[in-house]
Write a protein that holds these residues in place. Structure first.
Motif, short mmCIF file in Angstrom:
data_model
loop_
_atom_site.label_atom_id
_atom_site.label_comp_id
_atom_site.label_asym_id
_atom_site.label_seq_id
_atom_site.Cartn_x
_atom_site.Cartn_y
_atom_site.Cartn_z
N GLY A 169 0.81 -1.21 0.00
CA GLY A 169 0.00 0.00 0.00
C GLY A 169 0.85 1.26 0.00
O GLY A 169 0.53 2.24 -0.66
N LYS A 170 1.95 1.24 0.75
CA LYS A 170 2.86 2.39 0.75
C LYS A 170 3.45 2.63 -0.63
O LYS A 170 3.51 3.77 -1.11
N HIS A 171 3.88 1.54 -1.28
CA HIS A 171 4.49 1.68 -2.60
C HIS A 171 3.49 2.24 -3.61
O HIS A 171 3.82 3.13 -4.40
N LYS A 172 2.26 1.75 -3.57
CA LYS A 172 1.23 2.22 -4.50
C LYS A 172 0.91 3.69 -4.26
O LYS A 172 0.76 4.47 -5.19
N SER A 173 0.79 4.06 -2.98
CA SER A 173 0.47 5.45 -2.63
C SER A 173 1.58 6.40 -3.04
O SER A 173 1.34 7.46 -3.62
N PHE A 174 2.84 6.01 -2.74
CA PHE A 174 3.96 6.87 -3.11
C PHE A 174 4.12 6.96 -4.63
O PHE A 174 4.54 8.00 -5.15
N SER A 175 3.77 5.90 -5.34
CA SER A 175 3.85 5.93 -6.79
C SER A 175 2.85 6.92 -7.37
O SER A 175 3.18 7.70 -8.28
N THR A 176 1.63 6.89 -6.84
CA THR A 176 0.61 7.84 -7.30
C THR A 176 0.97 9.27 -6.94
O THR A 176 0.87 10.18 -7.77
#
Length: 248
Positions: A169-176
């Motif tokens: 979830g962190k990776h997806k959020s930071f990517s966005t």
């Protein structure tokens, strides 16, 4: 006796991004495709949000308004830019235009593709201290305050993401967030650079490229970021495509 401006020239010319005639067709095609992508992408976002009841929320309401302002901003500059380029790519001018060309050669030139105020003031023969002060004040007011709000919001977003237990979830959020911040940085960075650095450098050609980066490119990238990285927007696009296909 009070000093007066004795300038005899009342017109100036925009030299564009390049003076090489062989590149005019390529530049015209490039800007035309970018403008069409901007209009189509932002228009699809507006239609998708308005046609899907699930997207009638404050976030998507402001997203559709952002798309509308992006369309307006691009339409204010790019069509005139395309028209000016097409003047350069048409056939040879008639003989009587030689007089007009001579007049243009005697008028001051500004390597730009639209009337950028910071570059326009450089052509003035009078003191522009008050004008530049007002420009910096307006830039701080209408650019600095929104940018401060964006930075403040992302500080809270990052702090919330760091508290998430899932690494995925962190990776997806930071990517966005990274995609959003890249467009914001491109817009504000080049925009402020044109007005702040214009007083420190005489490179109008570099300022023209920087102006291009905040008047054309971000408006084209925003639909891709807000649609390709949003599950609700993808679903709304599928519904909109299905409805359009059924009508045809």
């Amino acid at each position: 006796m009070n000093p007066k401006n004795q300038t005899a020239i009342s017109k100036f010319r925009l030299l564009g991004l390049t003076e090489d005639p062989s590149l005019q067709t390529l530049i015209f095609s490039l800007f035309l495709s970018m403008y069409l992508d901007t209009i189509l992408g932002n228009l699809l976002i507006i239609l998708a949000v308005s046609s899907d009841p699930h997207l009638h929320t404050p976030m998507y309401f402001f997203l559709s308004n952002l798309s509308f302002t992006d369309i307006c901003l691009s339409t204010c500059t790019v069509p005139k830019l395309l028209l000016n380029i097409q003047y350069r790519t048409l056939g040879s001018p008639p003989p009587h235009s030689a007089v007009a060309e001579a007049v243009l050669l005697l008028s001051p030139g500004d390597p730009h593709f639209f009337c950028e105020l910071a570059q326009f003031l450089k052509l003035a023969c009078s003191d522009t201290f008050i004008n530049n002060t007002l420009i910096y004040f307006a830039a701080l007011m209408f650019g600095g305050l929104p940018l401060s709000g964006i930075i403040f919001s992302y500080i809270h977003i990052v702090s919330s993401v760091l508290r998430m237990p899932s690494s995925e979830g962190k990776h997806k959020s930071f990517s966005t967030c990274g995609s959003h911040l890249s467009v914001v940085s491109l817009f504000y960075g080049t925009g402020f650079g044109v007005y702040i650095c214009s007083s420190m450098t005489d490179s109008s050609r570099k300022a023209a490229v920087a102006s291009l980066m905040y008047t054309v490119v971000p408006q084209m990238l925003k639909p891709l970021i807000y649609s390709l990285r949003n599950r609700d927007m993808k679903e709304a696009f599928r519904k909109l495509t299905g409805q359009t296909t059924s009508l045809l």
